[in-house]
Design a protein around this motif. Structure first.
Motif, mmCIF file in Angstrom:
data_model
loop_
_atom_site.group_PDB
_atom_site.id
_atom_site.type_symbol
_atom_site.label_atom_id
_atom_site.label_comp_id
_atom_site.label_asym_id
_atom_site.label_seq_id
_atom_site.Cartn_x
_atom_site.Cartn_y
_atom_site.Cartn_z
ATOM 1 N N PRO A 574 5.868 23.037 3.972
ATOM 2 C CA PRO A 574 4.994 22.882 2.798
ATOM 3 C C PRO A 574 5.665 22.249 1.588
ATOM 4 C CG PRO A 574 5.599 25.190 3.128
ATOM 5 C CD PRO A 574 6.064 24.456 4.340
ATOM 6 N N ASN A 575 7.004 22.321 1.506
ATOM 7 C CA ASN A 575 7.699 21.724 0.363
ATOM 8 C C ASN A 575 8.255 20.336 0.670
ATOM 9 O OD1 ASN A 575 9.618 22.805 2.117
ATOM 10 N ND2 ASN A 575 11.111 23.174 0.487
ATOM 11 N N VAL A 576 7.756 19.711 1.745
ATOM 12 C CA VAL A 576 8.067 18.308 2.053
ATOM 13 C C VAL A 576 6.808 17.490 1.786
ATOM 14 C CG1 VAL A 576 8.687 16.643 3.846
ATOM 15 C CG2 VAL A 576 9.840 18.857 3.753
ATOM 16 N N TYR A 577 6.907 16.520 0.901
ATOM 17 C CA TYR A 577 5.758 15.727 0.473
ATOM 18 C C TYR A 577 5.922 14.301 0.995
ATOM 19 C CZ TYR A 577 5.662 19.696 -2.697
ATOM 20 O OH TYR A 577 5.669 20.963 -3.214
ATOM 21 N N VAL A 578 4.812 13.708 1.413
ATOM 22 C CA VAL A 578 4.838 12.382 2.033
ATOM 23 C C VAL A 578 4.303 11.344 1.055
ATOM 24 C CG1 VAL A 578 4.144 10.985 4.007
ATOM 25 C CG2 VAL A 578 4.431 13.465 4.270
ATOM 26 N N CYS A 579 5.049 10.255 0.879
ATOM 27 C CA CYS A 579 4.589 9.100 0.104
ATOM 28 C C CYS A 579 4.294 7.947 1.058
ATOM 29 C CB CYS A 579 5.642 8.666 -0.912
ATOM 30 S SG CYS A 579 5.471 9.450 -2.514
ATOM 31 N N SER A 580 3.272 7.195 0.756
ATOM 32 C CA SER A 580 2.933 6.049 1.597
ATOM 33 C C SER A 580 3.615 4.794 1.080
ATOM 34 C CB SER A 580 1.418 5.833 1.622
ATOM 35 O OG SER A 580 0.958 5.373 0.361
ATOM 36 N N GLY A 581 3.656 3.778 1.928
ATOM 37 C CA GLY A 581 4.145 2.470 1.511
ATOM 38 C C GLY A 581 3.042 1.694 0.806
ATOM 39 N N PRO A 582 3.238 0.403 0.568
ATOM 40 C CA PRO A 582 2.230 -0.402 -0.123
ATOM 41 C C PRO A 582 0.926 -0.461 0.663
ATOM 42 C CG PRO A 582 4.349 -1.543 -0.040
ATOM 43 C CD PRO A 582 4.469 -0.365 0.862
ATOM 44 N N ASP A 583 -0.191 -0.492 -0.064
ATOM 45 C CA ASP A 583 -1.494 -0.689 0.553
ATOM 46 C C ASP A 583 -1.914 -2.141 0.371
ATOM 47 O OD1 ASP A 583 -1.731 -0.088 -2.279
ATOM 48 O OD2 ASP A 583 -3.890 -0.203 -1.969
ATOM 49 N N CYS A 584 -3.079 -2.491 0.903
ATOM 50 C CA CYS A 584 -3.521 -3.887 0.880
ATOM 51 C C CYS A 584 -4.291 -4.245 -0.386
ATOM 52 C CB CYS A 584 -4.383 -4.169 2.114
ATOM 53 S SG CYS A 584 -4.595 -5.918 2.496
ATOM 54 N N GLY A 585 -4.552 -3.271 -1.249
ATOM 55 C CA GLY A 585 -5.338 -3.535 -2.445
ATOM 56 C C GLY A 585 -4.638 -4.451 -3.421
ATOM 57 N N LEU A 586 -5.427 -5.011 -4.333
ATOM 58 C CA LEU A 586 -4.873 -5.941 -5.316
ATOM 59 C C LEU A 586 -4.092 -5.215 -6.404
ATOM 60 C CD1 LEU A 586 -4.610 -8.738 -6.633
ATOM 61 C CD2 LEU A 586 -6.878 -8.383 -7.649
ATOM 62 N N GLY A 587 -4.585 -4.059 -6.834
ATOM 63 C CA GLY A 587 -3.935 -3.314 -7.904
ATOM 64 C C GLY A 587 -2.996 -2.248 -7.381
ATOM 65 N N ASN A 588 -2.483 -1.442 -8.333
ATOM 66 C CA ASN A 588 -1.514 -0.387 -8.006
ATOM 67 C C ASN A 588 -2.065 1.010 -8.234
ATOM 68 O OD1 ASN A 588 1.265 -1.918 -7.600
ATOM 69 N ND2 ASN A 588 0.252 -2.871 -9.355
ATOM 70 N N ASP A 589 -3.382 1.140 -8.357
ATOM 71 C CA ASP A 589 -3.976 2.442 -8.657
ATOM 72 C C ASP A 589 -3.656 3.477 -7.592
ATOM 73 O OD1 ASP A 589 -4.965 1.345 -10.922
ATOM 74 O OD2 ASP A 589 -7.083 1.665 -10.471
ATOM 75 N N ASN A 590 -3.621 3.071 -6.332
ATOM 76 C CA ASN A 590 -3.360 4.018 -5.253
ATOM 77 C C ASN A 590 -1.980 4.665 -5.414
ATOM 78 O OD1 ASN A 590 -4.194 5.121 -2.513
ATOM 79 N ND2 ASN A 590 -2.228 4.199 -1.994
ATOM 80 N N ALA A 591 -0.970 3.861 -5.767
ATOM 81 C CA ALA A 591 0.386 4.390 -5.946
ATOM 82 C C ALA A 591 0.453 5.360 -7.122
ATOM 83 C CB ALA A 591 1.378 3.248 -6.150
ATOM 84 N N VAL A 592 -0.242 5.039 -8.226
ATOM 85 C CA VAL A 592 -0.207 5.903 -9.412
ATOM 86 C C VAL A 592 -0.948 7.209 -9.140
ATOM 87 C CG1 VAL A 592 -0.820 6.091 -11.850
ATOM 88 C CG2 VAL A 592 -0.025 3.905 -10.939
ATOM 89 N N LYS A 593 -2.119 7.129 -8.492
ATOM 90 C CA LYS A 593 -2.873 8.348 -8.170
ATOM 91 C C LYS A 593 -2.052 9.254 -7.257
ATOM 92 C CE LYS A 593 -7.519 6.315 -8.497
ATOM 93 N NZ LYS A 593 -8.706 5.886 -7.711
ATOM 94 N N GLN A 594 -1.430 8.646 -6.258
ATOM 95 C CA GLN A 594 -0.606 9.417 -5.333
ATOM 96 C C GLN A 594 0.547 10.090 -6.067
ATOM 97 O OE1 GLN A 594 1.934 8.565 -1.218
ATOM 98 N NE2 GLN A 594 0.921 6.903 -2.274
ATOM 99 N N ALA A 595 1.202 9.354 -6.952
ATOM 100 C CA ALA A 595 2.339 9.898 -7.699
ATOM 101 C C ALA A 595 1.907 11.061 -8.586
ATOM 102 C CB ALA A 595 2.991 8.797 -8.536
#
Length: 648
Positions: A574-595
């Motif tokens: 439970p204390n191991v968190y997964v981050c994804s790599g780059p997505d195909c979208g034009l912006g960076n909203d996915n990375a910021v929301k995930q963070a």
């Protein structure tokens, strides 16, 4: 290195980050800013992972690194002898499988000489780097074979990877300063590897080019190699929406002082075999010669509705189940306007978006217009790879520790609590932490056996002219080419000029991106053939050639691990968190929301990346009036406020 490993192992950390991508860098900066002890490690020799930018020879080294990575033989792991009876291990992968189907083509004349090397290249550490003549690298990079041998020239430091801007510089858009005055933070220089402006100008001449530029139509491969430090080639191609989450975060955290930006100057469309500029702002619409007066009224009426479409549900109710393309047909728009709205404003395809998604995308586009320029988009000088480095700098300023070329062998899990208690590194040393942030690519096949990945098709081209010639040779353009065959996807084309500090003068750097249906070359080559032609000696003599000529091309597929549920991974503590790599979208909203989501899980009730305190705001006990400090504070606050308001 062993001594450094022992030092790291002797400490206890609140957060241990494995891999230095954009989401991980943001989370590390936020945790460090909130007072947590952060250790950030990566087996690579450069910052950014798959979000990085490279000089030309650095890109060749990256390709060589992936070739060598695919040849790794899994020896007996060193961690097995360090696991106790009440523990078990989750092995991490030694092979990075996020990049596939790499193909490289060189079309420029290859008049190579023995003394050709990258101009301004910094001296390399031969204890860590295999030295190979750049000429050999150039020869081997021309043929896309599985056995191609590329130069192994690693990027040794944060500054060496890309010619970064001065960390104290203000955020600039189109050369106009838009943040507060420069601040003198001595911590920046003590916590982060940096280079002074004078030293940088000696090694990497970027401001002025006194060398003789190659004559037009005669750019050779050796000249690209020699000017390689002028290239900053992104692995992932994105833009920043001027009112997007990342811009807001850069302003809020004051990380914007570490970067500079330029406006995207043009939005283009490809129709009937021709590239044309699309009007997007109100002024562009009324000045456009492509649209009739009736079309201008139609377009402005529809765009006005899109800005507040939620207030008029009756206008789109009943259309939610159909595509945005079909909805546009019901809105009394001409085919010309339907094409512009669909492909150049909503930036979607005929089958990809529902009516609601299309209206949201159109509203977001219009909402971002006019904040910093005539288009909704910004691009960071020196490439997207600057962004994770900016947040790494913030993390280091507040005490975060960074360690490159340091691989992690496994996670150590306590059998009783089922929590991860430590990692074991390449030297067999334990590093203890409370929370562990791991990028998806580090997990083994056993851990990811139930994960279904998408793929991104990428192409990077160096060309000799723009896809749409104008009076200015410093245009930054985005173009969406619709798909023509069922099962394929629209291709996003971003063309960068030399003023973005991503390519040498006389050339353009072109990024093509789409969701994969086949290999990158199969997906993107049809679009490349529509827009460009290969550079050959025969065509050099023909001055009437209309299409830009390709000097060099790279194709590759990149894994898209975004939007994968945590439950898809097997037996994660439970204390191991997964981050994804780059997505195909034009912006960076996915990375910021995930963070932000992961940060709130790690540090609940903490503010996400608050701005650092300004020295002028600090009032000591016993002090009464400080008119000078208050005056400066007011001035800076006013400037920062301007960032949050649209320009007139």
């Amino acid at each position: 290195m062993t001594c450094q490993s022992c030092c790291l192992a002797s400490e206890f950390y609140m957060l241990m980050c494995v891999f230095i991508g954009l989401p991980e860098s943001i989370i590390a900066a936020a945790c460090s800013r909130s007072g947590q002890r952060v250790l950030h490690v990566d087996s690579r020799s450069y910052y950014g992972g798959n979000w990085a930018s490279f000089s030309f020879s650095g890109l060749l080294s990256w390709l060589k690194e992936y070739q060598e990575n695919s040849d790794i033989v899994n020896d007996s792991p060193v961690w097995q002898d360090h696991i106790l009876e009440n523990e078990e291990a989750i092995a991490l992968s030694r092979k990075d499988k996020t990049i596939q189907h790499v193909e490289v083509f060189c079309y420029a004349s290859q008049d190579l000489h023995e003394d050709v090397e990258e101009a301004g290249a910094l001296q390399k550490n031969h204890a860590l780097v295999t030295s190979t003549n750049s000429t050999e690298a150039a020869d081997s990079a021309c043929l896309p074979t599985e056995d191609e041998s590329l130069s192994t020239v690693s990027c040794e430091m944060l500054i060496e990877q890309t010619p970064s801007s001065d960390p104290e510089s203000a955020l600039e858009v189109n050369g106009a300063e838009v943040t507060g005055e420069k601040e003198n933070h001595c911590d920046d220089k003590t916590c982060v590897p940096s280079t002074s402006a004078e030293e940088m100008s000696e090694n990497v001449p970027i401001a002025e080019d006194t060398t003789e530029q190659p004559k037009k139509n005669k750019i050779t491969y050796s000249q690209i190699i020699k000017e390689g430090r002028r290239f900053n080639i992104d692995l992932v191609s994105k833009l920043l929406y001027s009112r997007g989450l990342l811009i807001d975060l850069l302003i809020k955290s004051n990380v914007s002082r570490y970067a500079e930006f330029k406006n995207i100057t043009r939005i283009l469309a490809f129709r009937d075999g021709r590239v044309e500029q699309v009007p997007c702002s109100r002024a562009d619409v009324f000045n456009s010669k492509q649209l009739s007066m009736v079309e201008k009224r139609m377009l402005m009426k529809f765009l006005t509705f899109c800005m507040e479409y939620e207030k008029y549900p009756d206008e789109y109710k009943g259309y939610e189940e159909i595509t945005f393309y079909e909805y546009l047909k019901t809105q009394k728009l001409t085919p010309n306007l339907q094409y512009i709205v669909l492909h150049s404003i909503a930036m979607t395809s005929q089958t990809a978006s529902s009516t609601i998604d299309g209206l949201k995308a159109t509203k977001n586009f219009l909402h971002c217009l006019g904040r910093y320029g005539n288009t909704p988009f910004l691009f960071p000088l020196y490439g997207q790879g600057e962004l994770p480095q900016c947040f790494c700098r913030m993390c280091a300023v507040f005490g975060g520790i960074y360690c490159l070329r340091h691989s992690v062998q496994c996670l150590v899990v306590d059998k009783e609590s089922r929590k991860c208690k430590a990692i074991i590194d390449q030297f067999g040393q334990r590093i203890i932490s409370k929370h562990f942030l791991v990028e998806d690519s580090y997990f083994s096949e056993n851990t990811c056996s139930r994960v279904q990945y998408r793929q991104i098709s990428r192409a990077v081209l160096i060309t000799d002219r723009s896809v749409l010639k104008t009076d200015s040779d410093q245009q930054i353009s985005i173009l969406t080419v619709p798909s023509e065959e069922p099962g394929t996807f629209a291709v996003r084309v971003i063309e960068l000029c030399s003023s973005t500090m991503t390519c040498m003068k006389g050339t353009y750097l072109v990024h093509l991106t789409c969701t994969s249906s086949k290999t990158a070359r199969e997906d993107l080559e049809p679009v490349v053939q529509k827009l460009f032609i290969p550079y050959t000696e025969v065509e050099i003599e023909n001055e009437q050639v209309e299409k830009p000529r390709i000097l060099w091309a790279l194709y590759f597929n990149m894994r898209d691990s975004s939007d994968i549920s945590r439950s898809c991974y097997n037996d994660l503590p439970p204390n191991v968190y997964v981050c994804s790599g780059p997505d195909c979208g034009l912006g960076n909203d996915n990375a910021v929301k995930q963070a932000e989501t992961l940060f709130q899980e790690i540090c609940p009730n903490e503010d996400f990346c608050p701005p650092p305190p300004n020295p002028e705001d600090i009032v000591l006990d016993g002090d009464s009036l400080q008119p000078e400090a208050n005056s400066e504070t007011l001035k800076e606050s006013t400037n920062l406020g301007n960032l949050e308001e649209p320009s007139e």
